[in-house]
Design a protein around this motif. Structure first.
Motif, short mmCIF file in Angstrom:
data_model
loop_
_atom_site.label_atom_id
_atom_site.label_comp_id
_atom_site.label_asym_id
_atom_site.label_seq_id
_atom_site.Cartn_x
_atom_site.Cartn_y
_atom_site.Cartn_z
N SER A 12 0.84 -1.20 0.00
CA SER A 12 0.00 0.00 0.00
C SER A 12 0.87 1.24 0.00
O SER A 12 2.10 1.16 0.17
CB SER A 12 -0.89 0.02 1.24
N GLY A 13 0.21 2.39 -0.13
CA GLY A 13 0.94 3.65 -0.12
C GLY A 13 1.55 3.96 1.23
O GLY A 13 2.71 4.36 1.33
N ALA A 14 0.76 3.77 2.29
CA ALA A 14 1.28 4.04 3.63
C ALA A 14 2.50 3.16 3.90
O ALA A 14 3.50 3.62 4.44
CB ALA A 14 0.19 3.77 4.68
N ASN A 17 5.61 4.45 2.15
CA ASN A 17 6.20 5.60 2.84
C ASN A 17 6.82 5.20 4.17
O ASN A 17 7.86 5.72 4.57
CB ASN A 17 5.16 6.70 3.03
N PHE A 37 -0.19 14.46 2.00
CA PHE A 37 -0.78 13.23 2.52
C PHE A 37 0.14 12.07 2.20
O PHE A 37 0.52 11.86 1.06
CB PHE A 37 -2.17 12.97 1.90
N HIS A 38 0.51 11.30 3.24
CA HIS A 38 1.44 10.19 3.02
C HIS A 38 0.94 8.87 3.58
O HIS A 38 1.66 7.87 3.52
CB HIS A 38 2.81 10.54 3.61
N GLY A 39 -0.26 8.85 4.17
CA GLY A 39 -0.82 7.59 4.64
C GLY A 39 -1.16 7.61 6.11
O GLY A 39 -0.92 8.59 6.82
N GLU A 63 5.06 15.43 -2.23
CA GLU A 63 4.23 15.05 -3.38
C GLU A 63 4.40 16.17 -4.39
O GLU A 63 4.19 17.34 -4.05
CB GLU A 63 2.74 15.01 -3.01
N GLU A 76 -4.57 14.35 -2.21
CA GLU A 76 -5.64 14.52 -1.21
C GLU A 76 -5.76 15.98 -0.78
O GLU A 76 -6.84 16.45 -0.45
CB GLU A 76 -5.36 13.66 0.02
N ASP A 118 6.90 11.22 -2.96
CA ASP A 118 5.76 10.33 -2.78
C ASP A 118 4.95 10.35 -4.07
O ASP A 118 4.21 11.29 -4.35
CB ASP A 118 4.91 10.82 -1.59
N VAL A 154 2.80 7.93 -4.85
CA VAL A 154 1.74 6.94 -4.65
C VAL A 154 0.54 7.27 -5.56
O VAL A 154 -0.05 6.37 -6.16
CB VAL A 154 1.31 6.89 -3.16
N GLN A 155 0.23 8.55 -5.67
CA GLN A 155 -0.91 8.94 -6.52
C GLN A 155 -0.46 9.40 -7.91
O GLN A 155 -1.15 9.17 -8.89
CB GLN A 155 -1.72 10.05 -5.83
N LYS A 178 -1.03 2.94 -5.33
CA LYS A 178 -2.27 3.12 -6.09
C LYS A 178 -2.33 2.49 -7.49
O LYS A 178 -2.81 1.39 -7.63
CB LYS A 178 -2.62 4.60 -6.13
C1 LIG Z 1 -3.30 7.45 -1.15
C2 LIG Z 1 -2.00 8.00 -0.80
C3 LIG Z 1 -1.19 7.44 0.21
C4 LIG Z 1 -1.68 6.31 1.08
O1 LIG Z 1 -1.90 5.14 0.35
P1 LIG Z 1 -2.69 3.91 1.04
O2 LIG Z 1 -2.58 2.82 0.00
O3 LIG Z 1 -4.09 4.36 1.28
O4 LIG Z 1 -1.98 3.57 2.28
C5 LIG Z 1 0.06 7.95 0.42
N1 LIG Z 1 0.53 8.99 -0.30
C6 LIG Z 1 -0.21 9.56 -1.28
C7 LIG Z 1 0.37 10.68 -2.07
C8 LIG Z 1 -1.49 9.10 -1.56
O5 LIG Z 1 -2.23 9.69 -2.51
#
Ligand SMILES: *Cc1c(COP(=O)(O)O)cnc(C)c1O
Length: 387
Positions: free
Chosen positions: A100-102, A105, A133-135, A185, A190, A218, A220-221, A247
């Motif tokens: 997962s993203g969290a 990180n 936002f990092h989780g 990011e 978010e 980050d 993730v998104q 993601k």
């Molecule tokens: C969604 C998100 C996260 C967290 O990801 P999860 O899979 O929900 O843990 C971390 N960083 C960013 C930039 C995100 O958009």
């Protein structure tokens, strides 16, 4: 679906909309009554190949009949293939997989600390940005500089400081000899779809280089083609030390990853960090298909083209439109509530999201085309203009 029964048995930690879906095809998804919806949210920037993508679905089904999971006590071929693709298409050298993203990180935070520990340097502080936002895990949460997410969860891990986004002076005020890394990011997802300024990122990167601070992005998104390049950092003239992903990477199957430079990655010796499920067969077979598709001839050109088209069409509303590729935000004026628009859109067969204070968020499947975008604009015009 009995929503009352659902609420009886499930934790009530989500504000769920009263909809349940059954199947999908491309950018469209169908609820239990067969009603069709255009999905411009894609499971929150996850379903980059849309629904029932022939290659992805087939690869998952084939793999499910062989081995779903085996653990990292053994080599996993698709894991190596995915790592190779990520390395060959980024500035990184090695990949760690999680779910997962969290988690990605969390792994990056531990990696930063361990790297400087190995160098016998007393550097452990991480600077991240307001609105980021990092989780939700404790480390990732500590890096998330938004008080509303911290409330009631103190004490959080120590060593986190928060700078103002796109404000280089606020970063300079916070760094010292203990600063180990910057977490950023390049488009705050978010937080409201806020892109980082080119000049700001360039200066931030040089500050990191001059002060032996790791630059962690980050993605993730923003990663995996979302912005029209494989990684958002490729729009900037920088080479991050660490990149975190999740993601979009698995096209809907849970997977996270950390890409790091060799010098840094080598701090994770056996026993320092691990994940039972991390990089398992099902997840990495999915990620392999996603990456092959996203990197196929012309795919990212289309993301850029359709992203520009989406922004252009949204500008017809006369509000502030921002973003890059297919992560797009539209700020609404105070007299229009973003959540109300989302609810009305759902009633009219369109799935969109919100972000930040009062922003509509569009993160559709990367395979979306102009005709789908036109439909979304038509539905939104009826809602926003026809109020
Ligand atoms: C969604 C998100 C996260 C967290 O990801 P999860 O899979 O929900 O843990 C971390 N960083 C960013 C930039 C995100 O958009």
């Amino acid at each position: 679906m009995d929503f009352k029964e659902a609420d009886k048995y499930l934790f009530q930690n989500y504000g769920r909309f009263p909809y349940a879906f059954e199947k999908g095809e491309g950018c469209y998804i169908y609820d239990e009554n067969g009603k069709k919806y255009l999905d411009m949210l894609s499971g929150i920037a996850v379903n980059c190949l849309g629904y029932n993508h022939p290659k992805l679905s087939e690869a998952i089904c084939d793999q499910a009949k062989k081995i779903i999971h085996i653990s990292n006590l053994f080599y996993i071929k698709p894991q190596v293939e995915v790592a190779k693709i990520l390395v060959e298409n980024s500035c990184g050298d090695k990949v760690f997989f999680c779910n997962s993203g969290a988690e990605s990180n969390e792994a990056a935070i531990k990696l930063v600390r361990r790297y400087f520990y190995d160098k016998s340097l007393n550097k452990y502080e991480i600077v991240s940005f307001e609105g980021g936002f990092h989780g939700r895990t404790l480390g990732a949460l500590a890096a998330t500089a938004q008080p509303k997410y911290h409330e009631g969860f103190q004490p959080l891990p120590e060593g986190f400081k928060y700078a103002k986004y796109n404000n280089i002076q606020s970063v300079k005020n916070l760094i010292n000899e203990k600063t180990a890394a910057i977490f950023i990011e390049l488009i705050q997802g978010e937080g409201g779809v806020n892109p980082a300024d080119k000049e700001f990122v360039k200066e931030l990167f040089s500050i990191c280089k001059e002060n032996n601070i790791l630059f962690c992005v980050d993605e993730v998104q923003t990663g995996i083609g979302r912005t029209g390049k494989l990684f958002a950092y490729q729009h900037y003239d920088i080479e991050p030390d660490i990149i975190t992903l999740a993601k979009g990477l698995g096209g809907g199957v849970p997977i996270g990853a950390v890409i790091a430079k060799e010098e840094i990655a080598k701090s994770f010796i056996p026993g320092t960090h691990a994940s039972t499920f991390g990089g398992n067969y099902l997840a990495t077979v999915s990620a392999k298909v996603v990456l092959q598709e996203v990197l196929s001839e012309g795919f990212l050109d289309k993301v850029r083209e359709n992203g520009d088209y989406l922004k252009e069409r949204l500008k017809e509303f006369g509000f502030n439109v921002k973003g890059l590729g297919l992560i797009v935000g539209m700020d609404l004026p105070e007299n229009i509530n973003a959540k109300d628009v989302v609810v009305k859109a759902l009633e009219n067969g369109l799935i969109i999201g919100t972000a930040g204070k009062n922003t509509l968020r569009f993160v559709p499947p990367l395979i979306i085309d102009k005709k789908d975008i036109d439909l979304a604009i038509e539905i939104l015009k009826n809602i926003i203009m026809g109020r």
